[in-house]
Design a protein around this motif. Structure first.
Motif, PDB file in Angstrom:
ATOM      1  N   LYS A 179     -38.812  38.447  55.347  1.00 35.18           N
ATOM      2  CA  LYS A 179     -38.120  39.730  55.357  1.00 35.18           C
ATOM      3  C   LYS A 179     -39.074  40.855  55.749  1.00 35.18           C
ATOM      4  O   LYS A 179     -38.711  41.742  56.541  1.00 35.18           O
ATOM      5  CB  LYS A 179     -37.522  40.012  53.973  1.00 35.18           C
ATOM      6  N   ASP A 180     -40.307  40.809  55.201  1.00 37.11           N
ATOM      7  CA  ASP A 180     -41.312  41.812  55.556  1.00 37.11           C
ATOM      8  C   ASP A 180     -41.608  41.780  57.053  1.00 37.11           C
ATOM      9  O   ASP A 180     -41.745  42.831  57.698  1.00 37.11           O
ATOM     10  CB  ASP A 180     -42.606  41.577  54.779  1.00 37.11           C
ATOM     11  N   ARG A 181     -41.715  40.580  57.593  1.00 32.82           N
ATOM     12  CA  ARG A 181     -42.021  40.451  59.022  1.00 32.82           C
ATOM     13  C   ARG A 181     -40.870  40.967  59.875  1.00 32.82           C
ATOM     14  O   ARG A 181     -41.088  41.593  60.922  1.00 32.82           O
ATOM     15  CB  ARG A 181     -42.330  38.990  59.368  1.00 32.82           C
ATOM     16  N   LEU A 182     -39.642  40.711  59.463  1.00 29.71           N
ATOM     17  CA  LEU A 182     -38.479  41.214  60.196  1.00 29.71           C
ATOM     18  C   LEU A 182     -38.431  42.743  60.153  1.00 29.71           C
ATOM     19  O   LEU A 182     -38.113  43.385  61.161  1.00 29.71           O
ATOM     20  CB  LEU A 182     -37.192  40.625  59.610  1.00 29.71           C
ATOM     21  N   ILE A 183     -38.751  43.299  58.993  1.00 29.64           N
ATOM     22  CA  ILE A 183     -38.781  44.761  58.871  1.00 29.64           C
ATOM     23  C   ILE A 183     -39.883  45.333  59.766  1.00 29.64           C
ATOM     24  O   ILE A 183     -39.683  46.338  60.471  1.00 29.64           O
ATOM     25  CB  ILE A 183     -38.998  45.182  57.404  1.00 29.64           C
ATOM     26  N   TYR A 184     -41.039  44.685  59.743  1.00 28.39           N
ATOM     27  CA  TYR A 184     -42.155  45.123  60.597  1.00 28.39           C
ATOM     28  C   TYR A 184     -41.758  45.070  62.071  1.00 28.39           C
ATOM     29  O   TYR A 184     -42.017  46.019  62.835  1.00 28.39           O
ATOM     30  CB  TYR A 184     -43.370  44.235  60.344  1.00 28.39           C
ATOM     31  N   ALA A 185     -41.113  43.960  62.475  1.00 30.66           N
ATOM     32  CA  ALA A 185     -40.700  43.808  63.868  1.00 30.66           C
ATOM     33  C   ALA A 185     -39.695  44.882  64.262  1.00 30.66           C
ATOM     34  O   ALA A 185     -39.761  45.450  65.364  1.00 30.66           O
ATOM     35  CB  ALA A 185     -40.105  42.416  64.095  1.00 30.66           C
ATOM     36  N   LYS A 186     -38.772  45.188  63.358  1.00 36.16           N
ATOM     37  CA  LYS A 186     -37.783  46.229  63.633  1.00 36.16           C
ATOM     38  C   LYS A 186     -38.452  47.589  63.795  1.00 36.16           C
ATOM     39  O   LYS A 186     -38.128  48.348  64.731  1.00 36.16           O
ATOM     40  CB  LYS A 186     -36.758  46.283  62.494  1.00 36.16           C
ATOM     41  N   GLU A 187     -39.396  47.902  62.904  1.00 35.24           N
ATOM     42  CA  GLU A 187     -40.085  49.191  62.982  1.00 35.24           C
ATOM     43  C   GLU A 187     -40.905  49.302  64.268  1.00 35.24           C
ATOM     44  O   GLU A 187     -40.938  50.354  64.905  1.00 35.24           O
ATOM     45  CB  GLU A 187     -40.986  49.367  61.754  1.00 35.24           C
ATOM     46  N   GLN A 188     -41.569  48.211  64.638  1.00 34.14           N
ATOM     47  CA  GLN A 188     -42.348  48.210  65.868  1.00 34.14           C
ATOM     48  C   GLN A 188     -41.454  48.378  67.081  1.00 34.14           C
ATOM     49  O   GLN A 188     -41.798  49.079  68.040  1.00 34.14           O
ATOM     50  CB  GLN A 188     -43.145  46.911  65.986  1.00 34.14           C
ATOM     51  N   MET A 189     -40.300  47.722  67.047  1.00 33.63           N
ATOM     52  CA  MET A 189     -39.350  47.822  68.154  1.00 33.63           C
ATOM     53  C   MET A 189     -38.897  49.267  68.343  1.00 33.63           C
ATOM     54  O   MET A 189     -38.911  49.805  69.456  1.00 33.63           O
ATOM     55  CB  MET A 189     -38.142  46.925  67.902  1.00 33.63           C
TER      56      MET A 189
END
Length: 337
Positions: free
Chosen positions: A198-208
């Motif tokens: 979940k943390d990685r998905l949130i990170y990926a979304k923020e980076q996107m």
């Protein structure tokens, strides 16, 4: 084999190339009573199609690559690079560059961090060359325009340029030309906390979202330039300047690309339009590589970290490498397109 070829052609044309989107936009404009053969309407169709296509690919690729990147924080990357020596370290650094930021300005802070942590200067320069030039996003985007052969060869030769460039800098012992505050900085090696999915998905979304906000203006500019080239500049002009009749087309394209600032997403529509107008493949790719690797803003940032002699050597190595790659692609264009 024919079935596999048909599946691949569908994937490249309809999934990556989104030809259905071009047809949809063209059909919609026709329903509105607009003449698709008009230069103005053709420009509008090109602009809408490329902006939407590149935006969709951009968001998908940044999300995917950022998720992968979450497994390679700077601390882990430093440890990985520290395990290798010689040319193998340059190879690993170049490969790590493919899963890091999309433009040279974003790569320079990581380059500074790696150098201050004590990694060899030549290794960190292999990373710096590779990061903007051959990220994973470029592979799929180039594939959507030029096909799989061109995209794969582009990435391979880009990695070779990064490895050779870093190795040359290492062999010339250019450490003394790195600014002293970089070399004497104390590297802080903090163990990154384990991230959940979940943390990685949130990170990926923020980076996107963050990257999209930064590069979207350049997408609009790049697509706008591409639309002008595509519908307003005569083919003869492009063919004369960047076509096979001009032996210096690659050099000219490289020199024109250096002062610009964009990334792979901003240069793709320009490259697409130039190819359509008859420019040679090598000249187009040299332009793209020069823009993404040697942009003026990134050179200004890099000057803060290295002295003029090392900066000049870096620019010279990249420029010569890009020109060689351009002529190489011109020579094999008939075999891969």
């Amino acid at each position: 084999m024919q079935i596999l070829k048909a599946i691949w052609d569908f994937f490249q044309g309809q999934i990556l190339g989104m030809k259905w989107l071009d047809d949809l936009i063209g059909g919609s404009l026709s329903v509105m009573g607009l003449d698709l053969n008009s230069r103005w309407i053709g420009s509008i169709q090109f602009f809408l199609y490329d902006v939407i296509k590149i935006t969709v690919l951009l968001c998908f690729l940044i999300f995917l690559i950022s998720y992968i990147q979450s497994y390679f924080p700077p601390e882990r990357s430093k440890r990985i690079l520290g395990r290798f020596h010689g040319i193998w370290a340059n190879c690993v650094a170049a490969l790590l560059g493919t899963v890091t930021p999309f433009c040279s300005c974003s790569s320079i802070p990581l380059f500074i961090g790696f150098t201050s942590a004590g990694l060899p200067v030549g290794v960190t320069f292999s990373f710096l060359i590779s990061s903007p030039m051959v990220d994973l996003g470029s592979l799929l985007l180039l594939m959507s325009i030029f096909g799989a052969k061109v995209a794969i060869i582009y990435v391979v030769v880009g990695l070779i340029v990064a490895v050779v460039g870093g190795t040359i800098i290492e062999k010339l012992h250019m450490e003394k030309y790195v600014e002293s505050f970089i070399m004497t900085a104390s590297g802080v090696d903090i163990e990154s906390p384990d991230l959940t999915k979940k943390d990685r998905l949130i990170y990926a979304k923020e980076q996107m979202l963050s990257t999209f906000k930064k590069v979207f203006p350049y997408i609009l500019i790049g697509v706008g330039i591409g639309a002008v080239i595509h519908n307003w500049i005569p083919e003869e002009w492009v063919a004369t300047v960047l076509g096979g009749k001009n032996p210096f087309g690659v050099v000219l394209a490289t020199l024109v690309g250096v002062p610009m600032y964009a990334d792979i997403f901003g240069t793709i529509p320009i490259a697409e339009a130039l190819l359509y107008k008859g420019a040679q493949l090598g000249s187009i790719l040299s332009f793209m590589m020069a823009v993404t690797t040697l942009s003026l803003p990134s050179m200004i940032m890099l000057r803060k970290a290295v002295k003029p002699k090392l900066l000049a050597l870096f620019i010279a190595i990249c420029t010569v490498g890009i020109i060689i790659v351009g002529y190489f692609f011109n020579a094999i264009q008939g075999l891969i397109i």
